[in-house]
Design an enzyme around this catalytic site. Structure first.
Site, PDB file in Angstrom:
ATOM      1  N   HIS A 149      -2.155   7.082   4.057  1.00 25.16           N
ATOM      2  CA  HIS A 149      -1.081   6.079   4.262  1.00 25.16           C
ATOM      3  C   HIS A 149       0.271   6.538   3.741  1.00 25.16           C
ATOM      4  O   HIS A 149       1.091   5.726   3.285  1.00 25.16           O
ATOM      5  CB  HIS A 149      -1.460   4.731   3.624  1.00 25.16           C
ATOM      6  N   CYS A 160       0.782  -1.243   0.000  1.00 26.49           N
ATOM      7  CA  CYS A 160       0.000   0.000   0.000  1.00 26.49           C
ATOM      8  C   CYS A 160       0.813   1.292   0.000  1.00 26.49           C
ATOM      9  O   CYS A 160       0.728   2.092  -0.920  1.00 26.49           O
ATOM     10  CB  CYS A 160      -0.920   0.046   1.226  1.00 26.49           C
TER      11      CYS A 160
HETATM   12 CA    CA Z   1      -3.201  -2.018  -0.654  1.00 26.21          CA
END
Ligand code: CA
Length: 471
Positions: A132, A74
């Site tokens: 993130h 991610c």
């Molecule tokens: Ca991901």
């Protein structure tokens, strides 16, 4: 570079005296799914998940069959997508576990995002969903070029808004359970998270319909925890009860949200002035969320195709052909140069972008391919890959009975072996050596990763998937 941008083509038409008005700067809409399996859309061949709205992007645009992200995970994937540079070039190579109370980990502050660049070019910039790219204040999206944000800064989030909490007695709340934030301030929201994000994305488009804008719609669906409403679950009742069914319900919810966004685009008359890209940040993690990467091998977190090749759809009505596929490899790293071309911005050499403007390729204006080679590295896991043409050299440990791999790099011909079962390295040593040399030359330019795999978070991430079925 001999590649002509849409902008320069328009300028050339003007110079030639053609009766065309100065081309308006196109909007840029990036819709990112999280941990979506390669096969898990109707247009990708899913036998059990229906995604008519996302499929419409393939029907009205181009489906890239070799669409890659720059990482199998991610946070580094997002770092690559938003900077247009391989994240390995600046040490942002692996996730950190859970929250990061140290405040050290995040997109390095000397890197510029697509939002930074487009904002500087006069675009209105917004994001919804998952960031993130750092929990600490200095990494916040509003400090990385975004004018507006509704979402959360962590690596995942629960989906039912009535579970969100504020800190009690100073005890921190896991990022998965925080209230969403708007403009840096907590905001109470109602309903299912994917719906909330879809509505906000549509509202951003409508609010800014008169201005050139960039919207980064970063859904966390269908990342765990597996949570879906009973209405969504009912729509996938043809799938037996279990993770796959809940996952399919979440993808159905994502498709609804994409439908809301595309409907707004149409209602505001912006389809021909907006380039839309849909992709996932990495491949499906299989058992963790019930995803399917067929016909690829591998999964999230690895360098087999199932980790790094993703659904990759591009629509720009009136500018790109409809209903076509495009097979040469393209990358999430191409989105920055593509967006800059739409904005009429010529990238400076010292931005050191890795990608290219995809429009001339997807429009069929050149028979060249976008990339001579694509590279990946995740040093903390000792895995890497290089793809040149149909050939790929990949270092990936074997997981017997699950994923092919080996103790030495394996040479794969993806044209004949998409599932990466047959190692050609021993039979074609010169080809393996050529790809190894290409990888080594790239790897020699990289810094050490800024952080490794140490666990220092207060992660209260839900380890088990909550199975609530709410209306
Ligand atoms: Ca991901």
């Amino acid at each position: 570079m001999a590649i002509r941008t849409w902008w320069s083509l328009a300028a050339a038409s003007l110079a030639a005296g053609a009766a065309v008005a100065a081309a308006p700067r196109a909007n840029v809409l990036v819709i990112l799914a999280d941990d979506l399996g390669y096969q898990d859309l109707g247009c990708q061949g899913s036998p059990d998940i229906r995604t008519p709205h996302i499929d419409s992007l393939a029907k009205n645009g181009i489906r890239c069959t070799s669409g890659y992200v720059s990482s199998c995970m991610c946070s580094p994937s997002r770092a690559g997508l938003l900077t247009g540079r391989s994240q390995s070039r600046f040490g942002h190579e692996i996730n950190w576990e859970g929250d990061d109370p140290t405040g050290r980990k995040g997109l390095p502050l000397d890197q510029r995002t697509m939002a930074d660049r487009l904002k500087a070019a006069g675009y209105r910039t917004g994001m919804v969903g998952k960031w993130h790219l750092g929990d600490a204040p200095q990494f916040h999206p509003l400090k990385r070029g975004f004018d507006e944000m509704l979402g959360f800064v962590g690596g995942g989030h629960c989906y039912f808004c009535d579970e969100y909490r504020t800190p009690v007695d100073g005890k921190p709340v896991s990022g998965y359970y925080t209230l969403l934030e708007r403009g840096g301030k907590p905001e109470k929201t109602e309903g299912y998270l994917t719906d909330v994000l879809g509505r906000e994305a549509a509202a951003f488009i409508h609010r800014n319909r008169a201005a050139p804008w960039f919207l980064y719609a970063a859904f966390n669906a269908p990342h765990t925890p597996l949570q879906a409403t009973s209405n969504l679950l009912e729509r996938v009742r043809h799938i037996p009860e279990g993770d796959r069914r809940t996952y399919a319900a979440m993808v159905t919810g994502l498709d609804d949200a994409v439908g809301a966004i595309l409907g707004q685009l149409q209602a505001d008359g912006l389809e021909e002035s907006t380039l839309v890209v849909f992709l996932s940040d990495n491949g499906g993690p299989l058992e963790r969320n019930g995803s399917c990467n067929a016909p690829l091998s591998g999964e999230k977190g690895g360098m087999l195709e199932g980790g790094i090749r993703v659904p990759f759809l591009v629509q720009w009505k009136g500018r790109l052909p409809a209903g076509r596929t495009y097979d040469p490899p393209v990358s999430s790293l191409d989105l920055m140069p593509t967006a800059l071309a739409l904005a009429g911005v010529e990238p400076a050499a010292d931005w050191k972008l890795d990608g290219v403007n995809l429009v001339p390729f997807l429009a069929g204006e050149t028979q060249d391919v976008p990339h001579d080679a694509l590279f990946w590295r995740m040093k903390a896991r000792s895995i890497w890959a290089v793809r040149k043409g149909d050939e790929k050299l990949v270092m990936q440990r074997e997981r017997p009975g699950k994923h092919p791999g080996g103790p030495t790099p394996r040479l794969i011909n993806l044209a004949t072996d998409l599932a990466e079962r047959n190692d050609l390295a021993a039979a074609q040593p010169a080809r393996a050596k050529d790809l190894q040399a290409a990888y080594d030359a790239w790897e020699a330019t990289l810094p050490e990763p800024l952080w490794g795999v140490e666990r220092d978070g207060t992660s209260a991430r839900p380890r088990r998937n909550a199975k609530e079925k709410k209306p």
